[in-house]
Design a protein around this motif. Structure first.
Motif, mmCIF file in Angstrom:
data_model
loop_
_atom_site.group_PDB
_atom_site.id
_atom_site.type_symbol
_atom_site.label_atom_id
_atom_site.label_comp_id
_atom_site.label_asym_id
_atom_site.label_seq_id
_atom_site.Cartn_x
_atom_site.Cartn_y
_atom_site.Cartn_z
ATOM 1 N N ALA A 273 0.821 -1.204 0.000
ATOM 2 C CA ALA A 273 0.000 0.000 0.000
ATOM 3 C C ALA A 273 0.858 1.259 0.000
ATOM 4 O O ALA A 273 0.594 2.218 -0.731
ATOM 5 N N VAL A 274 1.901 1.250 0.810
ATOM 6 C CA VAL A 274 2.769 2.435 0.915
ATOM 7 C C VAL A 274 3.531 2.682 -0.379
ATOM 8 O O VAL A 274 3.549 3.806 -0.898
ATOM 9 N N ILE A 275 4.149 1.637 -0.935
ATOM 10 C CA ILE A 275 4.997 1.869 -2.104
ATOM 11 C C ILE A 275 4.191 2.196 -3.355
ATOM 12 O O ILE A 275 4.722 2.785 -4.301
ATOM 13 N N GLN A 276 2.882 1.857 -3.352
ATOM 14 C CA GLN A 276 2.056 2.249 -4.498
ATOM 15 C C GLN A 276 1.808 3.753 -4.499
ATOM 16 O O GLN A 276 1.665 4.365 -5.551
ATOM 17 N N GLN A 277 1.775 4.366 -3.322
ATOM 18 C CA GLN A 277 1.424 5.785 -3.217
ATOM 19 C C GLN A 277 2.619 6.732 -3.159
ATOM 20 O O GLN A 277 2.518 7.879 -3.589
ATOM 21 N N ILE A 278 3.755 6.289 -2.619
ATOM 22 C CA ILE A 278 4.873 7.231 -2.459
ATOM 23 C C ILE A 278 5.570 7.523 -3.785
ATOM 24 O O ILE A 278 6.492 8.338 -3.824
ATOM 25 N N THR A 279 5.128 6.894 -4.866
ATOM 26 C CA THR A 279 5.600 7.327 -6.188
ATOM 27 C C THR A 279 5.096 8.731 -6.501
ATOM 28 O O THR A 279 5.630 9.402 -7.392
ATOM 29 N N GLY A 280 4.045 9.177 -5.792
ATOM 30 C CA GLY A 280 3.477 10.493 -6.067
ATOM 31 C C GLY A 280 2.517 10.495 -7.236
ATOM 32 O O GLY A 280 2.200 11.547 -7.792
ATOM 33 N N VAL A 281 2.009 9.322 -7.599
ATOM 34 C CA VAL A 281 1.133 9.225 -8.767
ATOM 35 C C VAL A 281 -0.044 10.186 -8.679
ATOM 36 O O VAL A 281 -0.422 10.818 -9.669
ATOM 37 N N ASN A 282 -0.596 10.327 -7.480
ATOM 38 C CA ASN A 282 -1.800 11.137 -7.386
ATOM 39 C C ASN A 282 -1.532 12.631 -7.337
ATOM 40 O O ASN A 282 -2.468 13.431 -7.434
ATOM 41 N N SER A 283 -0.264 13.024 -7.222
ATOM 42 C CA SER A 283 0.055 14.433 -7.445
ATOM 43 C C SER A 283 -0.243 14.788 -8.899
ATOM 44 O O SER A 283 -0.693 15.902 -9.209
ATOM 45 N N ILE A 284 -0.034 13.829 -9.806
ATOM 46 C CA ILE A 284 -0.320 14.051 -11.224
ATOM 47 C C ILE A 284 -1.801 13.880 -11.513
ATOM 48 O O ILE A 284 -2.407 14.653 -12.261
ATOM 49 N N MET A 285 -2.436 12.868 -10.903
ATOM 50 C CA MET A 285 -3.852 12.625 -11.176
ATOM 51 C C MET A 285 -4.746 13.716 -10.589
ATOM 52 O O MET A 285 -5.810 13.996 -11.123
ATOM 53 N N TYR A 286 -4.340 14.333 -9.474
ATOM 54 C CA TYR A 286 -5.155 15.370 -8.849
ATOM 55 C C TYR A 286 -4.764 16.782 -9.288
ATOM 56 O O TYR A 286 -5.616 17.663 -9.368
ATOM 57 N N TYR A 287 -3.464 16.970 -9.540
ATOM 58 C CA TYR A 287 -2.972 18.328 -9.822
ATOM 59 C C TYR A 287 -2.302 18.443 -11.191
ATOM 60 O O TYR A 287 -1.532 19.363 -11.437
ATOM 61 N N GLY A 288 -2.597 17.486 -12.070
ATOM 62 C CA GLY A 288 -1.958 17.492 -13.389
ATOM 63 C C GLY A 288 -2.160 18.793 -14.146
ATOM 64 O O GLY A 288 -1.236 19.300 -14.803
ATOM 65 N N THR A 289 -3.364 19.360 -14.058
ATOM 66 C CA THR A 289 -3.643 20.616 -14.763
ATOM 67 C C THR A 289 -2.760 21.745 -14.225
ATOM 68 O O THR A 289 -2.193 22.529 -14.990
ATOM 69 N N GLN A 290 -2.607 21.809 -12.892
ATOM 70 C CA GLN A 290 -1.757 22.843 -12.307
ATOM 71 C C GLN A 290 -0.287 22.629 -12.644
ATOM 72 O O GLN A 290 0.453 23.586 -12.893
ATOM 73 N N ILE A 291 0.157 21.367 -12.652
ATOM 74 C CA ILE A 291 1.550 21.067 -12.997
ATOM 75 C C ILE A 291 1.841 21.541 -14.420
ATOM 76 O O ILE A 291 2.873 22.177 -14.688
#
Length: 481
Positions: A273-291
């Protein structure tokens, strides 16, 4: 043989119909994954418009995004236990109603505070679906096809995110000047929520859950609906034998973790569970437009460009489903972690060295697409599949719920912290942090994650038991010498 009730109006079918019945079960139940994906992805495009209407700051922006994830952590923790007690099918139907209520509450939120509370409620459904749907699919699937069937939920998750990105781009580019356009982006999720509730009224209960309750007649009837006659009889004997073995402790508790082999499985589940999330994938899925906007795209152009992230997620998941039938889970996971860590490092590097006004935006977009190809094609499908596989029936709800609680908690920290990290240390340094965490994820996967490919759920349980027995004997032998 027949069973009373809407879930059990099950009659013996001809062998030619069992594949169609299994396919229908898979499609209907994975509407939970579609809702999971849409509700987590829609914020990506809705957030810039919420900032204007609700007056969001970096802090409240993080709270609006991550309140869903905070709710999802608790939905996952309690969803598994409730599914153990009341059945997988009934739990999915309850979740469909929470999806509907939460979506409507978000759509009509008059203020930031109400939006945060409504997103928390919606998160309860997202978290509950994240544990209940994969377990339900794993328990209705034949072992030879379990990987392909369970990962169809992951396909529906990324499809939901892609649909969110497409609707966001269309509504934003066409009606972007209309006040409250973000409300229309959110309300679309009511349609799959209604479809999920209606569809699940006609679906069977998990045969393994029925066996754990001692309902062996219903277990056989369900298996005969979704298997050939020969497969149903053979699997019924396996399921019955394992259920009888665990019957006295069918509701696992924290005390069970005192058993070494169960504790080892639990630790592996938490680690996955931890290693799936610490890649930061959801920084892109949630904030992709801002990035993308920070990388050089205009707001409407960023909305459109972000669709590429959704498209590659869907395509990569198709590839991941194909690979699961041919490549070991462990190998896929480690390869995916290496790929995502490299992409994160390059995002940080190029966002640092390329000046504004250059091709920086397109370079960052190409790297986020590369990152998602490894994440959605390898890490995410393997993670959810292995979490549905490794826990024995005795603690499946507890283990899946606790692992998903940790997963969503890490997800919450990423979702809450990303906009503030971005404001404090900038785009490049933020992605360097994720790259360092990725190195740790690779090390954990290489050392602790076992292989589960081509093993039935009962085989996986026996594998961990035998491994623990061998370790105990080796320790005893070393002590004697």
């Amino acid at each position: 043989m027949s069973v009373a009730g809407p879930a059990g109006a099950i009659k013996n079918r001809q062998p030619s119909n069992h594949k169609r019945a299994l396919r229908t079960v898979t499609i209907i139940s994975t509407f939970g994954g579609l809702l999971f994906g849409y509700d987590t992805g829609v914020i990506n495009g809705a957030l810039p418009y919420m900032q204007e209407d609700l007056g969001l700051t970096p802090l409240t922006e993080g709270l609006v995004t991550s309140s869903l994830l905070f709710g999802a952590a608790f939905g996952a923790l309690f969803g598994g236990r409730l599914a153990d007690r009341n059945g997988r099918r009934k739990m999915i139907m309850v979740l469909a109603m929470i999806f509907l209520v939460g979506t409507l509450a978000c759509t009509f939120s008059p203020s930031t505070e109400v939006m945060i509370a409504a997103r928390f409620v919606l998160g309860l459904a997202v978290g509950g679906a994240s544990v209940t749907v994969p377990v339900y699919l794993a328990e209705v699937s034949p072992s030879a096809r379990r990987g392909r069937i369970v990962t169809q939920n992951e396909l529906m998750i990324v499809t939901g995110q892609l649909l969110a990105f497409i609707f966001n781009a269309y509504l934003g580019n066409t009606f972007g000047e209309t006040g409250g356009i973000w409300r229309w982006m959110l309300v679309i999720a009511t349609l799959p929520a209604i479809a999920l509730w209606i569809g699940m009224t006609f679906m069977p209960e998990s045969p393994r859950w029925l066996a754990s309750m001692g309902s062996f007649g219903e277990t056989l009837s369900v298996l005969q609906r979704i298997r050939s006659e020969e497969e149903a009889r053979k699997e019924f004997e396996e399921v019955k034998a394992m259920a009888v073995e665990d019957y006295k402790s069918k509701m696992g508790s924290w005390k069970d973790l005192g058993v070494p082999w169960l504790r080892r499985i639990f630790v592996v589940g938490i680690g996955l569970a931890v290693i799936q999330q610490i890649t930061g994938v959801n920084s892109i899925m949630y904030y992709g437009t801002q990035i993308l906007a920070q990388s050089g795209f205009a707001r409407e152009a960023a909305l459109t460009a972000n669709i590429a992230n959704g498209v590659i997620s869907v395509l990569a998941t198709f590839v991941g489903i194909w690979l699961l039938g041919r490549v070991g889970r462990r190998r896929m996971l480690i390869t995916g972690q290496i790929g995502t860590t490299t992409a994160l490092l390059l995002i940080g590097l190029f966002s640092l060295i390329l000046p504004e006004g250059s091709a920086r935006g397109f370079v960052i977009l190409s790297l986020t697409v590369t990152f998602l190809a490894f994440q959605q094609g390898a890490i995410s499908p393997v993670t959810w599949l292995m979490l549905s596989e490794i826990f024995p029936l005795k603690i499946r709800g507890l283990g899946m719920g606790a692992s998903a609680f940790v997963l969503w908690t890490v997800n919450f920290m990423v979702g809450f912290g990303f906009p503030q990290l971005l404001a404090a240390i900038g785009l490049s340094s933020t992605f360097f942090v994720f790259a360092v965490l990725g190195v740790g994820a690779i090390a954990f996967a290489a050392k602790f994650v076992p292989e589960t490919k081509d093993k039935s759920l009962e085989d996986v349980e026996h594998y961990f038991k035998n491994a623990a027995a061998v370790k105990t004997e080796a320790t005893a032998g070393a002590g004697a010498s």
